[in-house]
Design a protein around this motif. Structure first.
Motif, PDB file in Angstrom:
ATOM      1  N   SER A  84       0.829  -1.205   0.000  1.00 33.51           N
ATOM      2  CA  SER A  84       0.000   0.000   0.000  1.00 33.51           C
ATOM      3  C   SER A  84       0.867   1.260   0.000  1.00 33.51           C
ATOM      4  O   SER A  84       0.592   2.230  -0.705  1.00 33.51           O
ATOM      5  CB  SER A  84      -0.916   0.006   1.223  1.00 33.51           C
ATOM      6  OG  SER A  84      -1.778  -1.106   1.204  1.00 33.51           O
ATOM      7  N   ALA A  85       1.947   1.247   0.791  1.00 33.19           N
ATOM      8  CA  ALA A  85       2.838   2.411   0.825  1.00 33.19           C
ATOM      9  C   ALA A  85       3.509   2.619  -0.518  1.00 33.19           C
ATOM     10  O   ALA A  85       3.657   3.757  -0.995  1.00 33.19           O
ATOM     11  CB  ALA A  85       3.888   2.204   1.924  1.00 33.19           C
ATOM     12  N   SER A  86       3.905   1.516  -1.148  1.00 35.39           N
ATOM     13  CA  SER A  86       4.539   1.622  -2.468  1.00 35.39           C
ATOM     14  C   SER A  86       3.569   2.194  -3.494  1.00 35.39           C
ATOM     15  O   SER A  86       3.945   3.029  -4.321  1.00 35.39           O
ATOM     16  CB  SER A  86       5.025   0.240  -2.923  1.00 35.39           C
ATOM     17  OG  SER A  86       5.974  -0.276  -2.025  1.00 35.39           O
ATOM     18  N   ALA A  87       2.319   1.702  -3.431  1.00 38.58           N
ATOM     19  CA  ALA A  87       1.323   2.192  -4.374  1.00 38.58           C
ATOM     20  C   ALA A  87       1.085   3.688  -4.182  1.00 38.58           C
ATOM     21  O   ALA A  87       0.938   4.446  -5.159  1.00 38.58           O
ATOM     22  CB  ALA A  87       0.016   1.421  -4.190  1.00 38.58           C
ATOM     23  N   LYS A  88       1.078   4.137  -2.929  1.00 35.50           N
ATOM     24  CA  LYS A  88       0.878   5.573  -2.666  1.00 35.50           C
ATOM     25  C   LYS A  88       2.051   6.394  -3.194  1.00 35.50           C
ATOM     26  O   LYS A  88       1.884   7.464  -3.791  1.00 35.50           O
ATOM     27  CB  LYS A  88       0.695   5.813  -1.161  1.00 35.50           C
ATOM     28  CG  LYS A  88       0.320   7.253  -0.809  1.00 35.50           C
ATOM     29  CD  LYS A  88       0.073   7.414   0.672  1.00 35.50           C
ATOM     30  CE  LYS A  88      -0.470   8.807   0.980  1.00 35.50           C
ATOM     31  NZ  LYS A  88       0.369   9.888   0.444  1.00 35.50           N
ATOM     32  N   TRP A  89       3.281   5.863  -3.012  1.00 38.23           N
ATOM     33  CA  TRP A  89       4.457   6.594  -3.517  1.00 38.23           C
ATOM     34  C   TRP A  89       4.402   6.710  -5.038  1.00 38.23           C
ATOM     35  O   TRP A  89       4.694   7.752  -5.607  1.00 38.23           O
ATOM     36  CB  TRP A  89       5.731   5.860  -3.091  1.00 38.23           C
ATOM     37  CG  TRP A  89       6.979   6.611  -3.490  1.00 38.23           C
ATOM     38  CD1 TRP A  89       7.629   7.571  -2.781  1.00 38.23           C
ATOM     39  CD2 TRP A  89       7.698   6.447  -4.714  1.00 38.23           C
ATOM     40  NE1 TRP A  89       8.726   8.040  -3.485  1.00 38.23           N
ATOM     41  CE2 TRP A  89       8.786   7.364  -4.679  1.00 38.23           C
ATOM     42  CE3 TRP A  89       7.529   5.638  -5.834  1.00 38.23           C
ATOM     43  CZ2 TRP A  89       9.698   7.474  -5.731  1.00 38.23           C
ATOM     44  CZ3 TRP A  89       8.436   5.747  -6.874  1.00 38.23           C
ATOM     45  CH2 TRP A  89       9.516   6.663  -6.819  1.00 38.23           C
ATOM     46  N   LEU A  90       3.988   5.614  -5.690  1.00 35.39           N
ATOM     47  CA  LEU A  90       3.880   5.634  -7.154  1.00 35.39           C
ATOM     48  C   LEU A  90       2.846   6.648  -7.614  1.00 35.39           C
ATOM     49  O   LEU A  90       3.057   7.378  -8.599  1.00 35.39           O
ATOM     50  CB  LEU A  90       3.506   4.235  -7.676  1.00 35.39           C
ATOM     51  CG  LEU A  90       4.601   3.172  -7.603  1.00 35.39           C
ATOM     52  CD1 LEU A  90       4.022   1.798  -7.923  1.00 35.39           C
ATOM     53  CD2 LEU A  90       5.735   3.484  -8.565  1.00 35.39           C
ATOM     54  N   ALA A  91       1.725   6.703  -6.892  1.00 33.45           N
ATOM     55  CA  ALA A  91       0.682   7.663  -7.261  1.00 33.45           C
ATOM     56  C   ALA A  91       1.162   9.101  -7.073  1.00 33.45           C
ATOM     57  O   ALA A  91       0.902   9.981  -7.911  1.00 33.45           O
ATOM     58  CB  ALA A  91      -0.573   7.407  -6.433  1.00 33.45           C
ATOM     59  N   ASP A  92       1.906   9.331  -5.975  1.00 34.54           N
ATOM     60  CA  ASP A  92       2.376  10.687  -5.702  1.00 34.54           C
ATOM     61  C   ASP A  92       3.474  11.127  -6.673  1.00 34.54           C
ATOM     62  O   ASP A  92       3.725  12.325  -6.849  1.00 34.54           O
ATOM     63  CB  ASP A  92       2.911  10.779  -4.268  1.00 34.54           C
ATOM     64  CG  ASP A  92       1.793  10.657  -3.233  1.00 34.54           C
ATOM     65  OD1 ASP A  92       0.618  10.841  -3.624  1.00 34.54           O
ATOM     66  OD2 ASP A  92       2.091  10.348  -2.063  1.00 34.54           O
ATOM     67  N   ASN A  93       4.166  10.150  -7.280  1.00 35.03           N
ATOM     68  CA  ASN A  93       5.288  10.470  -8.172  1.00 35.03           C
ATOM     69  C   ASN A  93       5.041   9.937  -9.579  1.00 35.03           C
ATOM     70  O   ASN A  93       5.975   9.497 -10.266  1.00 35.03           O
ATOM     71  CB  ASN A  93       6.580   9.876  -7.598  1.00 35.03           C
ATOM     72  CG  ASN A  93       6.950  10.470  -6.254  1.00 35.03           C
ATOM     73  OD1 ASN A  93       7.584  11.519  -6.180  1.00 35.03           O
ATOM     74  ND2 ASN A  93       6.534   9.793  -5.182  1.00 35.03           N
ATOM     75  N   PHE A  94       3.796   9.990 -10.001  1.00 37.26           N
ATOM     76  CA  PHE A  94       3.436   9.396 -11.289  1.00 37.26           C
ATOM     77  C   PHE A  94       4.168  10.069 -12.449  1.00 37.26           C
ATOM     78  O   PHE A  94       4.595   9.422 -13.412  1.00 37.26           O
ATOM     79  CB  PHE A  94       1.919   9.482 -11.502  1.00 37.26           C
ATOM     80  CG  PHE A  94       1.466   8.818 -12.778  1.00 37.26           C
ATOM     81  CD1 PHE A  94       1.403   7.437 -12.859  1.00 37.26           C
ATOM     82  CD2 PHE A  94       1.130   9.570 -13.898  1.00 37.26           C
ATOM     83  CE1 PHE A  94       1.014   6.809 -14.027  1.00 37.26           C
ATOM     84  CE2 PHE A  94       0.730   8.938 -15.066  1.00 37.26           C
ATOM     85  CZ  PHE A  94       0.666   7.563 -15.137  1.00 37.26           C
ATOM     86  N   GLY A  95       4.327  11.372 -12.365  1.00 39.88           N
ATOM     87  CA  GLY A  95       4.993  12.087 -13.454  1.00 39.88           C
ATOM     88  C   GLY A  95       6.418  11.611 -13.631  1.00 39.88           C
ATOM     89  O   GLY A  95       6.887  11.390 -14.764  1.00 39.88           O
ATOM     90  N   LEU A  96       7.132  11.461 -12.523  1.00 35.43           N
ATOM     91  CA  LEU A  96       8.513  11.007 -12.580  1.00 35.43           C
ATOM     92  C   LEU A  96       8.606   9.603 -13.175  1.00 35.43           C
ATOM     93  O   LEU A  96       9.451   9.316 -14.041  1.00 35.43           O
ATOM     94  CB  LEU A  96       9.104  11.031 -11.169  1.00 35.43           C
ATOM     95  CG  LEU A  96      10.541  10.482 -11.005  1.00 35.43           C
ATOM     96  CD1 LEU A  96      11.524  11.365 -11.777  1.00 35.43           C
ATOM     97  CD2 LEU A  96      10.913  10.401  -9.536  1.00 35.43           C
TER      98      LEU A  96
END
Length: 850
Positions: free
Chosen positions: A776-788
């Protein structure tokens, strides 16, 4: 089961009766000496009645031996119980010794000695591997049926057509591999389970589901994978489409009609609430196609097939003719058979076929012997029924009596003096459930506070038109009034019969019949977590019904089954006994064993009844077939088995079994696993509504596997085999159980105790999400940094493409496969179709300002 086995059975019963009377009187079972009490004398009288009955069946030589055994006061006790790898509980008896690795064709002794490997190799030539299942989830799930017995198959094969069966059976015979056929799995007596090979014809798409309606609908040809209720809907649509004057239906109408399949109905000779004896499969079947153990197909509707069969299977035909001739020349045995089948009886084989048809018509005899043979004589791949009219005009009345005897006498009067269509009997425990239903109380006000032994009859009359219907109703009223019966739920407050009118309104009639159908699930839903719901199915001549019912109610009270209900098809003297039972320890198994011994005595010996009226013999009463039928008829049944299946390939151990204790072995537990599904009775009614039934598992199967995983997870010291099994089940269940569940709640619509298996799956998914905090934490990080991430994907793809050019395809595939495994499938395996990175998008210049 010969004389020594009968001696043991009678000795056990005599000891049991003595124990029961001693307990009731507060006498210690260990006391000795002194004069016989009146209760002990009653025990001796009961034994003598039993012995007298057995003597008339040719067992007079046993009398002295049994009396001696009883006088020794050696109380029969189950010494211990054991639990196998699959959770099944068995009494340890003198027949329980297992020689590990030594194959015997007995439940629990079928070890792999090379025969199963050879069988699988040979059938794999025409049955693809994706239709063969040997993993722990599918074998456990598909091996579960509605009975309270459990055996885990080594292999499950999904069969698609008659040709599959025709090719498999000779291979099974060649290698000595027993097979069991499975349709819907709604059978209740343990006849559809195996620890060998299960041939599953249900939930295979459109296979085994062909049909043909003949002419006006008065005849229909069906395959075994069709649900019985579907067939009736097909007939109704045919009548409507062709504007025919009469609508027809098949005769059998079991309460599981919208779940059970034709294969099981034929194999068990199922009947139901309205069909009685005269409209069951035995009496309404016209023709069938049979696949015998050697792969031969007999089509009884085809004269050429019959003629060829008479030549090719002369041994079988001559053997059947010889048995029929012997029976028909034995007046005493013929009379016994006719008396037994005048009421509902599915104990043992349908040996009425040996007296109902002339010896010069062996095909007709063989056809009817197949009915009710529970898959032990052959496979019925097609059945043609003579259907019965479904009259449009119906009315129902719910008439209450102050005691059981009055209600049962009413049923006898209606059977003998009217043409009534259906009569269902409710005992006081059943009426107690009616009291809790506001709509029922409005329709029948005086059921509130009914007398302790009050009972009721639910009566249905039908007619082709209003005049015919009213004639039936008047006939019922005249017969009951002329019999001088008391009406009313309380003896102190008698009622006139008009107090219980016939209702023509469909809504009110439906309420009556819904209450009747709901009696079984009510007990199931209210039972203690960890116990199973059991349904016994007995019958006797209607004039003995009251006495038998009173004896059974008394028996249940003495054994502490306080939730037990006795209700059923009164016109046929057929009672269903519903109660909860645990199999969690030796004491609970002992109680069940003792109760079964006494119940069989009450029904079969004392009241000359049937231990199974319509549910089939299975394993449940196989040890008691001789007790009911006597030695001569029992021997005939073994001779029939030897004729049809001399190698015991077809469902061995069912109907006939040489183990006198098989009914207390392989008992299925019902471990408490989750409040969401603890009420599940594993009836299988939900399965036809499940979108994934042909793909993976059904709701019943999801629940039973979940229960088993929970049981294994709760073991304090699991064996290596148990730990490995749990791990493998969890892995497979992720897809088979959780991922493929639609969670749409359709299962709840057909569940008698209203379980939504989707709620269980949603709960499992939510728990998995809680446990997957890192994901879940990984998924949130991916969502927050989608542009990168998005900007880096093209560069990554170009890097992979460059590596392909440098090192080649094979090394890149090997490296990516290793990364895929090491990352838990997060990194994909390279394939030659992987694209290059896309070029950056050219953002068009903004339009010039106007």
């Amino acid at each position: 089961m010969g004389r020594s086995s009968i001696s043991k059975r009678l000795a056990r019963l005599s000891e049991l009766l003595g124990r029961q009377f001693q307990q009731n009187a507060g006498i210690s079972s260990s006391s000795s000496g002194g004069p016989k009490s009146s209760l002990q004398a009653r025990a001796q009288q009961n034994l003598e009645r039993l012995l007298g009955s057995q003597q008339t069946r040719g067992n007079a030589a046993l009398a002295q031996a049994v009396k001696t055994k009883q006088e020794a006061s050696a109380t029969y006790q189950i010494p211990a119980v054991k639990t196998d790898l699959y959770g099944a509980i068995s009494a340890i008896t003198e027949t329980s010794k297992v020689e590990e690795g030594i194959y015997k064709n007995i439940d629990g002794h079928r070890f792999e000695d090379g025969r199963y490997k050879a069988f699988i190799e040979e059938i794999s030539g025409f049955i693809p591997k994706e239709r063969q299942y040997s993993d722990p989830v599918r074998t456990f799930a598909y091996g579960t049926d509605a009975s309270f017995y459990r055996l885990n198959p080594k292999l499950v094969v999904k069969v698609h057509n008659e040709q599959d069966i025709k090719r498999i059976l000779p291979i099974a015979k060649k290698h000595g591999v027993p097979v069991t056929f499975r349709a819907a799995g709604t059978s209740l007596s343990g006849q559809a389970i195996t620890d060998s090979v299960l041939l599953k014809l249900s939930h295979t798409g459109k296979n085994f589901r062909n049909f043909k309606v003949h002419g006006d609908g008065s005849m229909v040809t069906v395959e075994p994978g069709l649900i019985a209720g579907e067939v009736n809907r097909i007939l109704a649509a045919h009548q409507k489409k062709n504007k025919l004057p009469i609508q027809y239906k098949i005769g059998p109408d079991p309460s599981s009609i919208d779940s059970c399949m034709i294969g099981g109905i034929v194999a068990n000779n199922s009947s139901g609430m309205c069909c009685g004896v005269s409209q069951n499969t035995y009496h309404t079947l016209k023709d069938m196609r049979i696949v015998l153990v050697d792969g031969t197909v007999l089509d009884t509707a085809d004269p050429d097939s019959c003629a060829a069969f008479m030549k090719s299977h002369k041994r079988l035909v001559d053997g059947v003719v010889d048995l029929a001739r012997r029976v028909q020349s034995d007046k005493e045995l013929t009379a016994l058979i006719r008396r037994k089948f005048a009421i509902k009886c599915t104990t043992g084989y349908s040996i009425n076929a040996l007296v109902d048809f002339p010896v010069d018509n062996p095909i007709e005899i063989i056809k009817h012997l197949m009915i009710g043979s529970e898959g032990t004589f052959g496979f019925v791949s097609q059945a043609t029924y003579n259907t019965v009219p479904e009259w449009p005009m119906k009315a129902s009345a719910f008439i209450v009596f102050p005691d059981v005897r009055a209600a049962c006498k009413g049923a006898s009067v209606l059977r003998n003096e009217t043409a009534v269509d259906a009569v269902e009997l409710f005992d006081r425990a059943s009426l107690r459930e009616c009291e809790a239903d506001e709509d029922m109380v409005k329709l029948v006000p005086d059921i509130k506070g009914a007398d302790p032994m009050a009972a009721a009859l639910l009566i249905e009359c039908r007619g082709q038109d209003e005049a015919a219907l009213q004639e039936r109703i008047d006939e019922v009223h005249r017969a009951l009034i002329a019999a001088g019966l008391p009406f009313g739920a309380k003896a102190s407050c008698p009622q006139k019969i008009d107090y219980y009118p016939f209702h023509h309104d469909a809504k009110n009639c439906k309420k009556f019949w819904d209450v009747r159908k709901g009696l079984i699930p009510i007990v199931g839903a209210a039972r203690e977590a960890g116990t199973s719901m059991l349904i016994e199915d007995v019958a006797c001549p209607v004039d003995k019904l009251a006495d038998m019912m009173i004896d059974l109610i008394d028996m249940f009270q003495r054994y502490g089954y306080h939730d037990a209900s006795c209700f059923g098809h009164a016109l046929e003297g057929n009672l269903h006994l519903v109660f909860s039972q645990g199999f969690r320890n030796k004491e609970e198994v002992q109680r069940f064993s003792d109760m079964m011994e006494e119940m069989c005595y009450i029904v079969a010996t004392k009241h000359s009844g049937s231990l199974k009226g319509e549910h089939g013999t299975g394993r449940n009463v196989a040890p008691f077939v001789e007790m009911e039928w006597g030695s001569k008829a029992y021997k005939l049944m073994w001779e029939l088995k030897e004729l049809f299946d001399p190698e015991y390939v077809l469902n061995p151990g069912v109907v006939l079994n040489k183990d006198p204790d098989i009914h207390v072995k392989w008992l299925k537990p019902s471990p408490a696993a989750s409040p969401i599904v603890n009420r599940c009775i594993e009836c299988g009614f939900c399965e036809s509504n499940c979108p994934s039934k042909d793909l993976t598992l059904t709701p019943r199967q999801r629940i039973t596997v979940f229960r088993e995983m929970h049981r294994l997870g709760e073991l304090s010291s699991p064996s290596a085999a148990e730990a490995a099994r749990l791990k493998e089940m969890k892995t497979a269940y992720a897809y088979d159980g959780a991922d493929t569940c639609a969670a749409d709640g359709m299962c709840q619509e057909k569940c008698p105790v209203k379980i939504n298996t989707g709620d269980l799956i949603k709960h499992i998914r939510s728990e998995e999400m809680k446990d997957a905090k890192s994901a879940s934490a990984s998924a949130k990080w991916l969502a927050d940094n989608f542009g990168l991430i998005n900007s880096g994907v093209p560069k990554f793809l170009n890097l992979v493409n460059m590596m392909h050019s440098v090192v080649g395809a094979a090394p890149l595939r090997a490296i990516s496969s290793w990364l895929n495994s090491a990352s838990g499938h997060m990194v994909p395996v390279w394939n030659p179709y992987l694209p290059k990175g896309a070029a950056p998008l050219k953002v068009p210049a903004p339009p010039a300002p106007s």
